[in-house]
Write an enzyme that holds these catalytic residues in place. Sequence first.
Site, mmCIF file in Angstrom:
data_model
loop_
_atom_site.group_PDB
_atom_site.id
_atom_site.type_symbol
_atom_site.label_atom_id
_atom_site.label_comp_id
_atom_site.label_asym_id
_atom_site.label_seq_id
_atom_site.Cartn_x
_atom_site.Cartn_y
_atom_site.Cartn_z
ATOM 1 N N ILE A 127 0.819 -1.211 0.000
ATOM 2 C CA ILE A 127 0.000 0.000 0.000
ATOM 3 C C ILE A 127 0.856 1.266 0.000
ATOM 4 C CG2 ILE A 127 -1.910 1.166 1.202
ATOM 5 C CD1 ILE A 127 -2.578 -1.532 -0.163
ATOM 6 N N GLY A 128 2.153 1.144 0.219
ATOM 7 C CA GLY A 128 2.999 2.320 0.054
ATOM 8 C C GLY A 128 4.128 2.441 1.040
ATOM 9 N N HIS A 184 -2.468 -4.187 11.407
ATOM 10 C CA HIS A 184 -2.604 -3.569 12.729
ATOM 11 C C HIS A 184 -2.028 -4.437 13.844
ATOM 12 C CE1 HIS A 184 -5.773 -1.837 10.154
ATOM 13 N NE2 HIS A 184 -5.335 -0.721 10.694
ATOM 14 N N GLU A 230 8.099 5.444 1.137
ATOM 15 C CA GLU A 230 7.658 6.637 1.887
ATOM 16 C C GLU A 230 8.541 7.020 3.079
ATOM 17 O OE1 GLU A 230 3.391 6.665 2.693
ATOM 18 O OE2 GLU A 230 2.987 5.476 0.895
ATOM 19 N N ARG A 270 -3.498 9.722 22.180
ATOM 20 C CA ARG A 270 -3.102 10.069 20.820
ATOM 21 C C ARG A 270 -3.631 11.441 20.419
ATOM 22 N NH1 ARG A 270 -1.008 8.567 16.001
ATOM 23 N NH2 ARG A 270 -2.234 9.572 14.379
HETATM 24 N N1 GLN Z 1 0.210 5.084 1.339
HETATM 25 C C1 GLN Z 1 -0.050 5.207 2.735
HETATM 26 C C2 GLN Z 1 0.806 4.215 3.499
HETATM 27 O O1 GLN Z 1 1.087 3.177 2.969
HETATM 28 C C3 GLN Z 1 -1.492 4.952 3.035
HETATM 29 C C4 GLN Z 1 -1.813 5.150 4.483
HETATM 30 C C5 GLN Z 1 -3.286 5.080 4.792
HETATM 31 O O2 GLN Z 1 -4.084 4.652 3.993
HETATM 32 N N2 GLN Z 1 -3.684 5.485 5.955
HETATM 33 O O3 GLN Z 1 1.161 4.455 4.643
HETATM 34 ZN ZN ZN Z 2 -4.746 2.545 4.554
#
Ligand code: GLN
Ligand code: ZN
Length: 761
Positions: A438-439, A701, A491, A522
Amino acid sequence: MATTHNLGFPRIGAQRELKFAQERYWRGEIDQAELLKTGHQLRSLNWQRQSTLDYLPVGDFSFYDQVLDMSFTLGNIPSRASNLHTDSAAELDTYFRVARGRSAHDSACSGIHAGEMTKWFDTNYHYIVPEFTHETVFTLKPENVLTQIAEAKTHHKNIKPVIIGPVTYLWLGKEKDGSNKLDLLDQLLTTYQALLATFADQGVEWVQIDEPILVTELDKHWKNALRKSYDLLQESPVKLLLATYFGELKENLSLVSQLPVDGVHLDAINARHEVEPLIDSLPNHSVVSLGIINGRNIWKTDLSTTLDWLEPIAATLAERLWIAPSCSLLHVPVDLEAEQQLDPDIKSWLAFAYQKLDELDLLARALNLGRAKVADELESNRQAIVNRQTSSRVHNPQVQHAIASIYPHLGQRKSDFEHRAALQRAKFNLPLYPTTTIGSFPQTTEIRATRQQFKKGGLNEAEYTQQMQAEIKRAVDEQEALDLDVLVHGEAERNDMVEYFGEQLQGYAFSQYGWVQSYGSRCVKPPILFGDISRPKAMTVHWTQYAQSLTNKPMKGMLTGPVTILNWSFVRDDQPRSRTCYQLALAIREEVQDLEKAGVNIIQIDEAALREGLPLRKSQWQSYLDWAVESFRISANGVNDETQIHTHMCYSEFNDIIESIANMDADVITIETSRSDMELLDVFEHFNYPNDIGPGVYDIHTPNIPSQAQMVALMEKAACRIPAERLWVNPDCGLKTRQWKEVIPALENMVAAAKALRQKA
Ligand code: GLN
Ligand code: ZN
């Protein structure tokens, strides 16, 4: 004479003292006495700061969450935790256990799962969901709020306890056994009666009772519950101020005016046009409390304009008028004065919680003593307002011109999905069940330290670039070794998916201490979007290009979408949200096109917060979705057919928004699914969702490492619903909170799962 009060105050402390004390207590570094002392000090300070008010709010302080506090006051503690405490010290630990859970690993006892958390109305605050069953028994436990009352009395002669109303309390909770929570109302009301009587015993005159559900659409059962509750509670020996906030009452206005309470608080920022109708329909002895300072944003109030509108109302209502912020100030940062680095112009346009109280005080003095008495302060407020209205830092004619020339075509791909998909298949030649992530990859302490050092000037640009490139190389090497199909750069250079872009866009400012509680300990520090948005130069291209240069596999460019940037910022109040969103969309569009030009042919635009922006009333959903989806389309769809657009949404509720999701027309959408056993895909199946989907198979998570077999089983369930040719294999979300030693085996299993699926196909 107008009476001043406040609905609630931030409890985290100007320097997040509460957060640090909580976390130290949980780590065992301080004892309970120390934690309690911090709480006591914060409350004292907050009350001192509010001492000019006619009524001090009490009970708004919490060691975790005000809804959980209410559950404890009502003795509604989940049975899995309720037998754990024997004395008051143990009670606080039980409280934290309900809030945070207890893992089976760190104690000899069995684990306790944490209470479910969800968003508090349309804010970014999250509360612990009360749990109900048909066996729920409420037992009044008022000690906590009584302690706060006793403390507050040493500060002020007039105190006003703040509690969540019974109907909103029920509405916020969840039945765990299929029973109907409204069946608990009678019993609950008995407990509320006892609570109000306890307040009266303490000499309390007024109680603020919050029923924010009155700004939502209510069916007849909930309306009846409200009628019944206040018919009963009116007999209490205290006066009730019924507080509504976060929007307009609309069709509930007549209901509100019929409830037998002693006063009503209305959000006069969002529902200003309802002030007169409400006053007209309330009995002529009722107190009318008007929320005239915005409790949801960080802008200065235009005090003169407010007075122009308010003075005639004050003249009519006389002693019956109360004034306050629109809602609890929980949702704004504490003290603007702490900011040392904000540009002075921008700072002069802002007000945090302390400053909002000063504004309230000033308005009260203007109303009660006459404007002449506060002429200087009003004049300096007027200057700040005019300065903001006319500042060239806010208003950029070029951006306004660009917005005016948005036309429908802008959000339209050149060809339909089928045609694009064929071209993209030929171009990328990906296997069945392509794998991707996802990144983000783990944000190690070294990465954070490097970024910090660079920010503080300890590293120069070249050194920083070199170190970040080394991190990118590591992520790419790992992904190649794992044999993933579509890679990401990881990232490493991003602290936060919104702040990173905000820092590079014109029209954004950043506070140092502008923290707002999100849940428990938080806090988030939303960037401040103050002006027309433009993108002076490319923001991500060089990192992505560098990453692409390291591999022959496709590299996915990674951007945050306009709707998510909007929803996670403090935004302007001088133009509609939609307009701000379109400005962000145009800036992201430029970035997308620069990436494409640089040879990045797969681009993901995250819209993690799209769903969060839904208005409280369902009747207003469509208009939000229309501009939100259009903004995404403007940002994404200006590319060639061969360029593959991904989007990512890490939540799992699509039932009621699927049509809009499909309208975004992303070639691939990745979503959170691993915990829903793929059932979430039913809605995509029933809707005949046409494009590719990557249902998450790896719950990021938890540190648990999913097995190959688990992930194969999940994907097989997915393939029963969505044709295999349109499925991708990926985690639920980014991996930045995980460690490499968790990520590598999990992704190894994920890639093996995809390969096994290909074999079987
Ligand atoms: N691209 C972001 C990551 O991988 C997406 C984070 C998210 O969707 N909260 O951290
Ligand atoms: Zn996400």
